[in-house]
Design a protein around this motif. Sequence first.
Motif, PDB file in Angstrom:
ATOM      1  N   ALA A 128      46.440  74.785  11.090  1.00 51.40           N
ATOM      2  CA  ALA A 128      45.176  74.046  11.300  1.00 51.40           C
ATOM      3  C   ALA A 128      44.304  74.884  12.095  1.00 51.40           C
ATOM      4  O   ALA A 128      43.455  75.070  11.808  1.00 51.40           O
ATOM      5  N   ASP A 129      44.816  75.611  13.206  1.00 55.13           N
ATOM      6  CA  ASP A 129      43.931  76.585  13.802  1.00 55.13           C
ATOM      7  C   ASP A 129      43.767  77.686  13.029  1.00 55.13           C
ATOM      8  O   ASP A 129      42.528  78.043  13.164  1.00 55.13           O
ATOM      9  N   VAL A 130      44.546  78.406  12.333  1.00 54.81           N
ATOM     10  CA  VAL A 130      44.284  79.335  11.397  1.00 54.81           C
ATOM     11  C   VAL A 130      43.203  78.868  10.394  1.00 54.81           C
ATOM     12  O   VAL A 130      42.109  79.889  10.024  1.00 54.81           O
ATOM     13  N   GLN A 131      43.352  77.837   9.729  1.00 49.55           N
ATOM     14  CA  GLN A 131      42.662  77.212   8.692  1.00 49.55           C
ATOM     15  C   GLN A 131      41.075  77.140   9.211  1.00 49.55           C
ATOM     16  O   GLN A 131      40.015  77.472   8.641  1.00 49.55           O
ATOM     17  N   ALA A 132      40.919  76.880  10.541  1.00 44.63           N
ATOM     18  CA  ALA A 132      39.603  76.668  11.131  1.00 44.63           C
ATOM     19  C   ALA A 132      39.075  77.726  11.553  1.00 44.63           C
ATOM     20  O   ALA A 132      37.830  77.987  11.160  1.00 44.63           O
ATOM     21  N   MET A 133      39.821  78.842  11.854  1.00 42.78           N
ATOM     22  CA  MET A 133      39.140  80.222  12.094  1.00 42.78           C
ATOM     23  C   MET A 133      38.952  80.860  10.607  1.00 42.78           C
ATOM     24  O   MET A 133      37.840  81.350  10.496  1.00 42.78           O
ATOM     25  N   VAL A 134      39.574  80.654   9.659  1.00 40.04           N
ATOM     26  CA  VAL A 134      39.133  80.950   8.101  1.00 40.04           C
ATOM     27  C   VAL A 134      37.788  80.361   7.881  1.00 40.04           C
ATOM     28  O   VAL A 134      36.899  81.041   6.945  1.00 40.04           O
ATOM     29  N   ASP A 135      37.679  79.133   7.970  1.00 41.62           N
ATOM     30  CA  ASP A 135      36.608  78.312   7.663  1.00 41.62           C
ATOM     31  C   ASP A 135      35.517  79.007   8.384  1.00 41.62           C
ATOM     32  O   ASP A 135      34.183  79.085   7.822  1.00 41.62           O
ATOM     33  N   SER A 136      35.548  79.294   9.522  1.00 40.78           N
ATOM     34  CA  SER A 136      34.397  79.517  10.455  1.00 40.78           C
ATOM     35  C   SER A 136      33.827  81.000  10.024  1.00 40.78           C
ATOM     36  O   SER A 136      32.813  81.482   9.910  1.00 40.78           O
ATOM     37  N   LEU A 137      35.181  81.860   9.527  1.00 38.87           N
ATOM     38  CA  LEU A 137      34.677  83.150   9.094  1.00 38.87           C
ATOM     39  C   LEU A 137      33.920  83.129   7.693  1.00 38.87           C
ATOM     40  O   LEU A 137      33.086  83.876   7.398  1.00 38.87           O
ATOM     41  N   ALA A 138      34.315  82.073   6.913  1.00 37.36           N
ATOM     42  CA  ALA A 138      33.749  81.865   5.513  1.00 37.36           C
ATOM     43  C   ALA A 138      32.273  81.630   6.204  1.00 37.36           C
ATOM     44  O   ALA A 138      31.431  82.139   5.148  1.00 37.36           O
ATOM     45  N   LEU A 181      37.079  91.510   3.732  1.00 36.03           N
ATOM     46  CA  LEU A 181      38.460  91.897   3.623  1.00 36.03           C
ATOM     47  C   LEU A 181      39.217  91.112   4.451  1.00 36.03           C
ATOM     48  O   LEU A 181      40.568  90.521   3.882  1.00 36.03           O
ATOM     49  N   MET A 182      38.917  90.714   5.540  1.00 32.58           N
ATOM     50  CA  MET A 182      39.774  89.609   6.458  1.00 32.58           C
ATOM     51  C   MET A 182      39.852  88.432   5.834  1.00 32.58           C
ATOM     52  O   MET A 182      40.885  87.659   5.862  1.00 32.58           O
ATOM     53  N   LEU A 183      38.677  88.061   5.266  1.00 37.70           N
ATOM     54  CA  LEU A 183      38.552  86.768   4.570  1.00 37.70           C
ATOM     55  C   LEU A 183      39.685  86.634   3.571  1.00 37.70           C
ATOM     56  O   LEU A 183      40.353  85.675   3.067  1.00 37.70           O
ATOM     57  N   ALA A 184      39.764  87.836   2.566  1.00 40.60           N
ATOM     58  CA  ALA A 184      40.588  87.850   1.372  1.00 40.60           C
ATOM     59  C   ALA A 184      42.125  87.775   2.034  1.00 40.60           C
ATOM     60  O   ALA A 184      43.016  87.149   1.241  1.00 40.60           O
ATOM     61  N   ARG A 185      42.312  88.505   2.969  1.00 41.73           N
ATOM     62  CA  ARG A 185      43.837  88.509   3.462  1.00 41.73           C
ATOM     63  C   ARG A 185      44.094  86.846   3.867  1.00 41.73           C
ATOM     64  O   ARG A 185      45.268  86.517   3.893  1.00 41.73           O
ATOM     65  N   SER A 186      43.279  86.628   4.409  1.00 38.43           N
ATOM     66  CA  SER A 186      43.370  85.044   5.092  1.00 38.43           C
ATOM     67  C   SER A 186      43.535  84.043   4.099  1.00 38.43           C
ATOM     68  O   SER A 186      44.676  83.317   3.754  1.00 38.43           O
TER      69      SER A 186
END
Length: 285
Positions: free
Chosen positions: A135-145, A159-164
Amino acid sequence: MNFIFIFIAALLAASVTLWLGLALWRGPKLDSSLEHHAVNARVLRDQLAELEQDRANGILSLPDHAAAQQELQRRALDEATPAQSTGLRRQSSKQAAIALAIVLPVAATLTYLALGNLAAITPPPVQSAPAMTQADVQAMVDSLAARLARNPDDAPGWLMLARSYRYFEKYEDAAAAFAKATAVIQADPLALSEYAETLARSNQAGFKGEPTQLLERALSLNPREPFALTLAGAAALERQDYPAAIDYWQQLLGLLPADSDAAQAVANTIERARREQAETAAAKN
């Protein structure tokens, strides 16, 4: 660290206390003072003898002799006074040395406890970082998006978002993010290989077309890129080009430690490809 600091501080305090205490205990040197008084006493005795001699010779009258004798007695009393005060100073110096040996260490300790920072010499306990959940990783991905939506020209961020997204197996979203990171992946063999795999997983055509072109570019940049060799072998096997698949995987096998699990897995894959090649050839005949 705490013990070392305390030991050094105690050693310094003891050294200073010992040095000052010895200086006070010994007091001022008395040799020169005693010698001075002894010389003066001899002089006075000599002068008194001369007075007696002058009186006997009739040089001094009785009143003059008495006055001179009183003057010499007064000077003798004056010479005796410094020796007494010196003894008092010596005794008070010893008392001061004893008081210093007690008061100085105590005063230094109390001063440090009042003004010092004990926490500075006691390192805080090391706390292990809490484990990061999905869930923490998902929250970071959403923040990056959300950040990239406001700054769409950030190619490294895409590129970081694509790898996520690949991590969460969201291959269509990952492919879209890779497409926006073209500026940074064109010279990165690993990123090109990841993009090729993402495209192969997100459409029905597999490695046909653009994914194979991306793998070819990756291998032209680095012929020894392990992930590119792995996928190139898979793409060749998909189109039933067994010799090419076996060749890619043999190159990969040469990059791996001979006794590793990865090397054993690649060797098994090569063996399966050879069996399929033999079966396909037999079926055609």
